[in-house]
Design an enzyme around this catalytic site. Structure first.
Site, mmCIF file in Angstrom:
data_model
loop_
_atom_site.group_PDB
_atom_site.id
_atom_site.type_symbol
_atom_site.label_atom_id
_atom_site.label_comp_id
_atom_site.label_asym_id
_atom_site.label_seq_id
_atom_site.Cartn_x
_atom_site.Cartn_y
_atom_site.Cartn_z
ATOM 1 C CB THR A 140 -0.919 0.008 1.230
ATOM 2 O OG1 THR A 140 -0.111 0.059 2.418
ATOM 3 C CG2 THR A 140 -1.794 -1.238 1.266
ATOM 4 C CD GLU A 148 -5.559 -2.700 1.101
ATOM 5 O OE1 GLU A 148 -5.231 -2.115 2.136
ATOM 6 O OE2 GLU A 148 -5.752 -2.106 0.016
ATOM 7 C CE LYS A 185 -19.521 13.237 14.667
ATOM 8 N NZ LYS A 185 -19.536 11.930 15.361
ATOM 9 C CD1 TRP A 214 -21.240 11.786 10.215
ATOM 10 C CD2 TRP A 214 -19.070 12.262 10.017
ATOM 11 N NE1 TRP A 214 -20.573 11.040 11.146
ATOM 12 C CE2 TRP A 214 -19.232 11.301 11.048
ATOM 13 C CE3 TRP A 214 -17.786 12.726 9.712
ATOM 14 C CZ2 TRP A 214 -18.149 10.786 11.758
ATOM 15 C CZ3 TRP A 214 -16.706 12.210 10.430
ATOM 16 C CH2 TRP A 214 -16.902 11.251 11.443
#
Length: 548
Positions: free
Chosen positions: A179, A325, A436, A441
């Site tokens: 990654t 992944e 937030k 949100w």
């Protein structure tokens, strides 16, 4: 049924047998063109297999590849794998300590490296304890301190052009990728033969990438990143002509490769296509209308970009989503039957989403209570995925494995998403990138997409910064187009047409360039470090905030 193992030797063997004269084209660093065929490539892959035996590379070990996209890199996609070994896709754009970590984590015995990238490897060679041999991907060895070292062509010279592939279990590892390491040290993901074989079959599905032998594929996405999004394998499985740009990923080079080689399918991050649109606007004589589909991933392409490629270049953009992944493809914004029945204008709503699950992948969106969210295109949750080409664990990372998978076998992606009644997924944000504010949100991705729809903005990204009253507020970094004269008031007005006032950024920073990660995404970690500030309360603006 016959117990035929799904292994990658069958992929390259098929291409060489059925499409021996189909071309593989590389634009070399010096600008010249290298052409050869699948039959030629198969011969050289067999020579590479013999060379690995001669180097006494362990049967189950890994070799690292530090290279751009070209025909020699393509050969390394198959040579180690078809002999039961594994090849490690090394990301040369990583910081040195991350670069060293990935090679040592993989335990690479041999490093294959482009001449232009030898300096990167040299600078870290003292820390590469697992490496026993260096091979420069060239006709001769440049001046270097690496040792022992040879060149690729000398390594292959004189080796037999036939090889009896060993019987390999389809669950054997063929490759490894790490990654990007944006939240810590890069994590290793290993891939099995079975996974990539099935991923390649899926890429030819009529409701997926539709890669066929009549295509000409141009993988712009680096081959060191998540299997080049699977394109080199899928195109080989289908027998499609392939075009590799090596170092030439600038807009002019890509546009001319598409036109000159009659490319029909390509893939890259949005930045590639944003920059190429600017080039095509200035060079209307370059015709890329032979493109049948452009897959865009890494981050969401703004709807304005999708429209532009449709209307001005007749080159449709398909959004895709996946991860290192996931090998990587999980969703595509292909249009199911019910969406095709809608007007072209209505279809843009679906083409702007992360897409519909490709055949073979199970997807769900889970809320904080562990329940699947309703398919109302509004309720947010974490996107979780499961399938035959989804990893079941990180290499040497037991703690991450405990945290990253559900009890029933789904990968927790860390992406926040919604789903609509037709099953399309729309990524709202990365979990760590959500803002937030006052307990509510705000999606940085949705703000970014709307900002980049503004004709005066070349690039935009939004991050959360600390606020003395609302905990977090949005800060937008903006790269204006050359002739634009933008103000914060202009952008507030633009965003107000779509979002409530409390979503609007508290601060706009006009900059020359947004930093990118090693895979071409906006580097929000660097931006958060750069803008590590606390915004003061603004009585006038705070009147529009959500209640505490």
């Amino acid at each position: 049924m016959m117990g035929v193992q799904l292994t990658l030797d069958k992929v390259i063997d098929r291409a060489a047998e059925l499409f021996p004269d189909r071309e593989l084209v590389t634009k070399r660093p010096d600008g010249s063109i290298h052409r050869y065929t699948y039959a030629d490539a198969h011969d050289r892959i067999c020579q590479l297999a013999h060379a690995l035996d001669e180097l006494e590379v362990d049967d189950d070990s890994r070799v690292g590849v530090v290279a751009t996209n070209h025909y020699r890199h393509f050969e390394l996609y198959f040579g180690p794998a078809c002999t039961g070994r594994s090849f490690h896709m090394c990301n040369m754009r990583l910081p040195d300590h991350h670069f060293v970590h990935t090679i040592e984590d993989a335990g690479d015995e041999v490093i294959f490296v482009d001449p232009a990238l030898v300096e990167k490897v040299e600078a870290n060679a003292d820390d590469l304890e697992s490496v026993e041999q260096y091979v420069v991907l060239a006709d001769e060895v440049p001046e270097t301190d690496l040792e022992p070292v040879t060149d690729y062509e000398s390594l292959l010279a004189g080796q037999p052009t036939e090889y009896e592939w060993p019987d390999i279990d389809e669950d054997t590892e063929y490759g490894m990728c790490h990654t990007s390491g944006t939240t810590g040290l890069p994590k290793g993901v290993t891939y099995s033969h079975r996974a990539m074989y099935l991923h390649s079959v899926m890429c030819g599905h009529v409701d997926a990438n539709q890669v066929s032998e009549s295509d000409v594929a141009l993988p712009i996405v680096p081959m060191f990143h998540a299997n080049g999004w699977g394109i080199p394998y899928a195109a080989t499985f289908a027998g499609a002509k392939q075009v590799f740009p090596s170092v030439h990923t600038d807009p002019e080079s890509i546009a001319h490769l598409i036109a000159d080689e009659e490319v029909t399918v390509s893939a890259g991050v949005p930045t590639i296509w944003l920059e190429m649109a600017e080039y095509l606007d200035d060079n209307p004589e370059v015709d890329i209308s032979n493109i049948d589909r452009l897959t865009v991933g890494g981050s969401a392409p703004p709807e304005s970009l999708i429209r532009k490629y449709d209307e001005e270049y007749d080159a449709p953009i398909i959004q895709g989503w996946g991860m290192t992944e996931t090998s990587p493809l999980c969703t595509l914004s292909t249009l199911r039957k019910e969406v095709k029945a809608l007007s072209p204008e209505e279809q843009y709503e679906y083409r702007s989403k992360a897409g519909f699950p490709v055949p073979g992948v199970d997807i769900r969106v889970i809320d904080d209570d562990g329940n699947e969210v309703p398919h109302d295109d509004e309720t947010m949750g974490e996107l979780q995925v499961r399938g035959p080409w989804i990893t079941d664990g990180y290499h040497n990372r037991p703690e991450e494995n405990e945290q990253s998978f559900t009890d029933d076998g789904y990968l927790k992606t860390g992406d926040i998403a919604v789903r609509d009644e037709m099953g399309y997924v729309d990524l709202v944000d990365r979990d760590k990138d959500m803002i937030k504010s006052g307990g509510e949100w705000i999606s940085s991705v949705q703000l970014e997409n709307e900002l980049m729809a503004h004709e005066g903005i070349a690039e935009a990204t939004v991050i959360a910064v600390e606020h003395e009253r609302w905990q977090e507020r949005p800060l937008a970094t903006i790269v204006p187009t050359p002739d634009a004269d933008l103000t914060a008031e202009d952008l507030d007005g633009h965003l107000s047409e779509t979002f409530p006032s409390w979503w609007l950024p508290d601060k706009y920073e006009f900059i020359d360039e947004i930093p990118k990660t090693s895979t071409g995404k906006f580097d929000k970690k660097r931006l958060r470090d750069q803008y590590d500030i606390v915004l003061e309360a603004d009585d006038e603006r705070d009147e529009s905030e959500p209640a505490e």
